[in-house]
Design a protein around this motif. Sequence first.
Motif, PDB file in Angstrom:
ATOM      1  N   ASP A  44      43.535  19.914 -33.073  1.00  0.00           N
ATOM      2  CA  ASP A  44      44.421  21.047 -33.379  1.00  0.00           C
ATOM      3  C   ASP A  44      45.387  21.319 -32.228  1.00  0.00           C
ATOM      4  O   ASP A  44      46.575  21.578 -32.454  1.00  0.00           O
ATOM      5  CB  ASP A  44      43.608  22.301 -33.701  1.00  0.00           C
ATOM      6  CG  ASP A  44      42.887  22.222 -35.040  1.00  0.00           C
ATOM      7  OD1 ASP A  44      43.214  21.328 -35.850  1.00  0.00           O
ATOM      8  OD2 ASP A  44      41.983  23.058 -35.269  1.00  0.00           O
ATOM      9  N   ARG A  45      44.893  21.253 -30.977  1.00  0.00           N
ATOM     10  CA  ARG A  45      45.760  21.469 -29.815  1.00  0.00           C
ATOM     11  C   ARG A  45      46.848  20.399 -29.742  1.00  0.00           C
ATOM     12  O   ARG A  45      48.008  20.700 -29.473  1.00  0.00           O
ATOM     13  CB  ARG A  45      44.942  21.465 -28.521  1.00  0.00           C
ATOM     14  CG  ARG A  45      44.281  22.784 -28.193  1.00  0.00           C
ATOM     15  CD  ARG A  45      43.747  22.816 -26.759  1.00  0.00           C
ATOM     16  NE  ARG A  45      42.749  21.793 -26.488  1.00  0.00           N
ATOM     17  CZ  ARG A  45      41.445  21.900 -26.742  1.00  0.00           C
ATOM     18  NH1 ARG A  45      40.971  22.998 -27.277  1.00  0.00           N
ATOM     19  NH2 ARG A  45      40.623  20.917 -26.457  1.00  0.00           N
TER      20      ARG A  45
ATOM     21  N   ASP B 152      33.154  19.924 -33.914  1.00  0.00           N
ATOM     22  CA  ASP B 152      33.950  21.122 -33.612  1.00  0.00           C
ATOM     23  C   ASP B 152      34.847  20.897 -32.404  1.00  0.00           C
ATOM     24  O   ASP B 152      36.017  21.295 -32.406  1.00  0.00           O
ATOM     25  CB  ASP B 152      33.041  22.333 -33.375  1.00  0.00           C
ATOM     26  CG  ASP B 152      32.426  22.865 -34.657  1.00  0.00           C
ATOM     27  OD1 ASP B 152      32.956  22.557 -35.753  1.00  0.00           O
ATOM     28  OD2 ASP B 152      31.414  23.601 -34.571  1.00  0.00           O
TER      29      ASP B 152
ATOM     30  N   GLN C 129      38.967  20.948 -32.421  1.00  0.00           N
ATOM     31  CA  GLN C 129      39.763  21.804 -31.528  1.00  0.00           C
ATOM     32  C   GLN C 129      40.764  20.980 -30.727  1.00  0.00           C
ATOM     33  O   GLN C 129      41.927  21.372 -30.578  1.00  0.00           O
ATOM     34  CB  GLN C 129      38.841  22.595 -30.600  1.00  0.00           C
ATOM     35  CG  GLN C 129      38.069  23.681 -31.307  1.00  0.00           C
ATOM     36  CD  GLN C 129      37.053  24.358 -30.402  1.00  0.00           C
ATOM     37  OE1 GLN C 129      37.088  24.212 -29.183  1.00  0.00           O
ATOM     38  NE2 GLN C 129      36.132  25.096 -31.003  1.00  0.00           N
TER      39      GLN C 129
END
Length: 112
Positions: A38-39, A31, A35
Amino acid sequence: MTDKPKTYDDPVTRAGDNLFEALGFSAERADQLTQESDREILQLIAMKKQVMSEIADWMKEGDIKQITAAKILQVSRPRVSDVVNQKTEKFTLDALISMVGCIGKKVHLVIE
């Protein structure tokens, strides 16, 4: 003689699955990696849009048609359309920076 296609016993990671978990990371770490990824993707898209906007603004300010811009940018006319319509997935950042260089603008990279 024709070669038979290779077959794989490994499962396919389906859309919506966590790729990092499929690679063997713990659920928590997977996870976190998702994240972070994605950033980074969002940051790259923002940079591409900024460069694309510079090109589109140059065209507007100079009343430059796409066919003329294509010659100056050394790309096809449909590629210019993709820039104007901010189709970020069709370009690498370095390709866009090269185009900006063709119109005499400089790009400065700042790492914080």
